[in-house]
Motif scaffolding. Structure first.
Motif, PDB file in Angstrom:
ATOM      1  N   SER A 202       0.725  -1.009   0.154  1.00  0.00           N
ATOM      2  CA  SER A 202       0.144   0.031   0.133  1.00  0.00           C
ATOM      3  C   SER A 202       0.894   1.164  -0.134  1.00  0.00           C
ATOM      4  O   SER A 202       0.628   2.281  -0.665  1.00  0.00           O
ATOM      5  N   ARG A 237      -7.406   2.545   1.998  1.00  0.00           N
ATOM      6  CA  ARG A 237      -7.183   0.990   2.005  1.00  0.00           C
ATOM      7  C   ARG A 237      -6.052   0.751   3.009  1.00  0.00           C
ATOM      8  O   ARG A 237      -6.022   0.027   3.807  1.00  0.00           O
ATOM      9  N   ASP A 241      -6.047  -1.029   6.553  1.00  0.00           N
ATOM     10  CA  ASP A 241      -5.105  -2.293   6.986  1.00  0.00           C
ATOM     11  C   ASP A 241      -4.464  -1.847   8.081  1.00  0.00           C
ATOM     12  O   ASP A 241      -4.274  -2.972   9.071  1.00  0.00           O
ATOM     13  N   GLU A 256      -9.393  -8.880  -5.011  1.00  0.00           N
ATOM     14  CA  GLU A 256      -8.908  -7.605  -4.512  1.00  0.00           C
ATOM     15  C   GLU A 256      -7.418  -7.314  -4.871  1.00  0.00           C
ATOM     16  O   GLU A 256      -6.674  -6.410  -5.374  1.00  0.00           O
TER      17      GLU A 256
END
Length: 386
Positions: A202, A237, A241, A256
């Motif tokens: 990410s 996102r 997390d 995803e």
């Protein structure tokens, strides 16, 4: 979280220790009173009464000091003091003092192995019975001696039982401390591992998108706005997390993760090939493990290699779930089999699922990561309500 797991055990340990310590104090005081009250109420010379009180108080204090907490320090000193205070006054005081010999017999049972302690404890009770009837010899010596021996034996068993309970509670306390230490270590390891494995991709994606937006703003503002919208989705996102890591629960969608990995590789200028088949029916633990491996593998490709192309595939075959990531950047800076400190974490995750993780570098500069997890050995979880 780990404090909530351990707190009930700690409270139970404190309550049990207080209960056992109180029970031992009551039992020791009761045995001492059984020995000293007949002396105080009898016709013995007055000078023996304070001696009996002092010996009884010494026996109680010594027993609580040496045996009440489960661990006996200087056991032979404890036994010597108990023998002196328990058997010394037997000759002048006689039968009423016989139960005091139970302190020594109970101490023997607590400090020695049963095979050796039981015969010596029985002998100590017999000696207490025999010595206690010497002042009244020969009248009624058998009944008095037998009653004195039984009195000493009952006192010994009472003190031994409560001392053993204290030892069990002390062992329980050590187990709780060890459980607490292991829980804290496991929680720290989990947090560190999840932080590395789940946020690596990410944060790399956010960095790449930010660099792309910076390049597009001067000449292509509309395209930069679209990329910025994707950047906001990635940041949300990443925030989700972080919340799953802090909550101790994480469940990833493999579909995803495949899409996110392809987007990150494309943003990094790497040509991507994706192949997926039969992954919709994978149990949640298997899908989450494969998604975590995919995240870390793609993160290593982006950060530790000079790959121009990357191909990854996810499939199921003969009851085994497979994940393969191949790229041509192993000869670049930081590439190769050892790139990415998270591979050790991933190996632990895969092994926990009875799977295998292998990496290899080809002669043409390609790097291959292969994961195989048997699906049949993993219990299928029910879908969680949103």
């Amino acid at each position: 979280m780990f404090s909530r797991r351990v707190a009930p055990f700690a409270e139970e340990r404190r309550d049990s220790r207080a209960l056992v310590l109180g029970a031992q104090a009551v039992a020791a005081a009761g045995v001492a009173l059984l020995a000293v009250l007949p002396v105080l109420a009898g016709a013995e010379p007055w000078v023996l009464r304070p001696v009996a009180l002092a010996c009884a108080a010494g026996l109680v204090a010594g027993h609580l000091f040496w045996f009440a907490r489960g661990r006996v320090r200087r056991p032979w000193l404890a036994l010597t003091v108990q023998a002196a205070l328990g058997f010394g006054p037997l000759l002048p005081l006689g039968e009423p003092w016989s139960s005091a010999g139970g302190f020594f017999a109970g101490g023997l049972l607590l400090v020695s192995p049963p095979a050796r302690a039981v015969p010596w404890a029985l002998l100590a009770c017999v000696v207490a019975g025999v010595v206690s009837v010497v002042p009244s010899w020969p009248g009624g010596w058998l009944e008095a001696g037998l009653g004195s021996a039984v009195s000493a034996g009952v006192a010994a068993l009472s003190l031994f039982g409560l001392g053993t309970a204290a030892r069990v509670v002390a062992g329980r306390a050590q187990e709780v401390c060890e459980l607490k230490r292991r829980t804290i270590a496991e929680e720290r390891m989990r947090f560190s591992r999840d932080l590395h494995d789940l946020l690596g991709l990410s944060l790399s994606a956010i960095t790449l998108k930010g660099e792309l937006v910076a390049r597009l703003v001067p000449g292509k503002p509309e395209l930069a706005k679209a990329e910025l919208a994707e950047l906001l989705v990635m940041s949300r996102r990443a925030l989700a997390d972080v919340r799953t890591i802090s909550a101790g629960y994480r469940e990833l969608s493999l579909d995803e993760e495949c899409r996110a990995a392809a987007d990150v590789l494309s943003a990094a200028g790497t040509r991507v090939t994706v192949a997926r088949s039969g992954i919709g029916e994978l149990p949640s633990p298997v899908a989450t493990t494969l998604g975590t491996v995919l995240r870390e593998g793609v993160t290593n490709v982006v950060r530790h290699s000079t790959a121009s192309w990357c191909a990854f595939s996810v499939s199921t075959e003969d009851g085994t779930a497979w994940l393969e990531i191949v790229n041509d950047g192993a000869n670049g800076a930081g590439g190769g089999e050892g790139s990415g400190a998270g591979l050790r974490n991933l190996g632990d995750r895969v092994e926990a699922m009875n799977g295998t993780l292998t990496t290899e570098v080809g002669p043409d500069g390609t790097h291959r990561l292969l994961v195989a997890i048997p699906v049949g050995s993993v219990r299928r979880e029910r879908p969680r309500a949103s």
